[in-house]
Design an enzyme around this catalytic site. Structure first.
Site, short mmCIF file in Angstrom:
data_model
loop_
_atom_site.label_atom_id
_atom_site.label_comp_id
_atom_site.label_asym_id
_atom_site.label_seq_id
_atom_site.Cartn_x
_atom_site.Cartn_y
_atom_site.Cartn_z
N CYS A 1 0.83 -1.20 0.00
CA CYS A 1 0.00 0.00 0.00
C CYS A 1 0.87 1.25 0.00
O CYS A 1 0.60 2.21 -0.73
CB CYS A 1 -0.92 -0.02 1.22
SG CYS A 1 -2.02 1.39 1.32
N CYS B 1 -3.86 -1.84 6.17
CA CYS B 1 -4.00 -0.55 5.50
C CYS B 1 -5.29 -0.48 4.71
O CYS B 1 -5.54 -1.30 3.81
CB CYS B 1 -2.80 -0.38 4.56
SG CYS B 1 -2.87 1.07 3.51
#
Length: 382
Positions: free
Chosen positions: A96, A191
């Site tokens: 991410c 995330c």
């Protein structure tokens, strides 16, 4: 300096805003919005955005909500699902950061600013004219292991204003300047998955497929599991077995078998040789390669991590003459999970050189108790 600040609604990024504002920088706040899969909303995102708006209002700063929903699901979550389905252990937070926060955001918005600042606990150091990702002052909160897949170009445009602060100092400063989220709890989990449970997410996309749980030493079936993709090497919790502790020490992907071993001292959950692939050296290779053609391998003393933890291991990073690399640890490492990343640091634990994916060792372990099931994928135990 004109700075894009990535804010999340949490206290860390809010303190970043306060610090940079106090230093007189020209700030523009951004919140990256990622919706849930299948178009579902995320109530936690609404709370985050409301908090970000309060921070922007407090300092009279421009605030923009940007969407990277499609990119996130196309690149990050597809990586997670493909990795899990392959029987490996993914690292979505690392991807991410690399692909979303410092990838697409930088390409579309961050490039218009002198720097992009985040609330990560990390530092950037210059050594001999070259920038390096470096550990934070707070060893417990240090997040360099989540950043170890970024590139040098990405590192060159990032600021980590919290790198020289302990978490307690961040909280104290937030209270002193009356930030609206001074007492807000830190977010947990993967995330951008928000409040969705990871196992529920995997079940939604990959389903369930029952299979046997086998005690590796005896070949005896001692239980059943939901599908190999729910389990990772070194896992202890969530197995539903009595008489524990039980640890996952291997997986037979073809036949959907989970192998476990009993006891904290079982040697099958430990190893010292960690084979690696696809290294990402942020600021250049840590190896000093000799010109001598007869040299078979090169090595360097390192510190390293194989999971998010304040503790480091020490050992040697070794590269053979065919380019293959491995870590030879000074001590046993628990739960070495293929698919995860080993994060490589300087021996003084300050500079983060980068990371490489853990792969199964070449040596295969044949298991004779479970008839015919000898294509066992284990951790890198040696």
């Amino acid at each position: 300096m004109k700075i894009a600040v990535l804010i999340s609604g949490g206290v860390d990024s809010a303190v970043v805003v306060h610090k940079l504002y106090s230093e007189g920088h020209d700030l523009h706040l951004f919140y990256i919005r990622i919706g849930m899969d299948k178009g579902e909303g995320d109530c936690s995102a609404e709370e985050d955005i409301e908090m970000c708006s309060l921070i922007a209002k407090k300092y009279s700063l421009p605030f923009e909500i940007v969407s990277l929903h499609e990119e996130y699901w196309q690149y990050v979550m597809s990586y997670v699902l493909q990795t899990v389905k392959s029987g490996l252990t993914p690292h979505p937070d690392m991807m991410c950061n690399k692909i979303i926060k410092f990838g697409f955001f930088e390409e579309r918005w961050g490039k218009n600013f002198d720097k992009t600042a985040t609330g990560h606990y990390a530092s950037v150091r210059e050594v001999d004219g070259k920038l390096y990702l470096a550990t934070a002052k707070d060893p417990i909160k240090d997040q360099t292991d989540f950043l170890a897949q970024i590139s040098y170009d990405q590192l060159s445009h990032i600021m980590f204003p919290l790198g020289n602060m302990d978490k307690s100092e961040v909280r104290d400063l937030a209270r002193q300047v009356s930030l609206p989220n001074a007492l807000r709890k830190d977010s947990q989990g993967i995330c951008f998955l928000g409040k969705i449970d990871y196992s529920d997410f995997i079940a939604r996309h990959l389903g369930e497929k029952k299979g046997p749980v086998i005690e590796i030493e005896t070949g005896k079936k001692i239980g059943s599991h939901r599908g190999y993709w729910f389990y990772t090497i070194g896992q202890r919790k969530g197995l539903g077995l009595s008489g524990g502790p039980w640890f996952v020490v291997g997986k037979n992907i073809k036949d959907n078998v989970i192998f476990v071993s009993n006891g904290y001292d079982t040697r099958l959950q430990y190893g010292r040789i960690i084979s690696l692939a696809e290294p990402n050296w942020i600021s250049g290779s840590p190896f000093v390669v000799s010109n001598k053609s007869e040299e078979q391998e090169v090595s360097v003393v390192i510190s390293f991590k194989t999971r998010h933890s304040p503790e480091f291991y020490t050992g040697m990073l070794v590269m053979s003459n065919d380019g293959n690399i491995k870590i030879v640890s000074d001590v046993d490492v628990q739960g070495i999970a293929p698919g995860q990343f080993a994060v490589i640091y300087s021996k003084d634990k300050i500079l983060c050189y980068g990371s490489a994916m853990i792969i199964p060792n070449v040596k295969k372990r044949r298991h004779h108790h479970y008839k015919g099931k000898n294509n066992l994928e284990t951790s890198n135990n040696d």
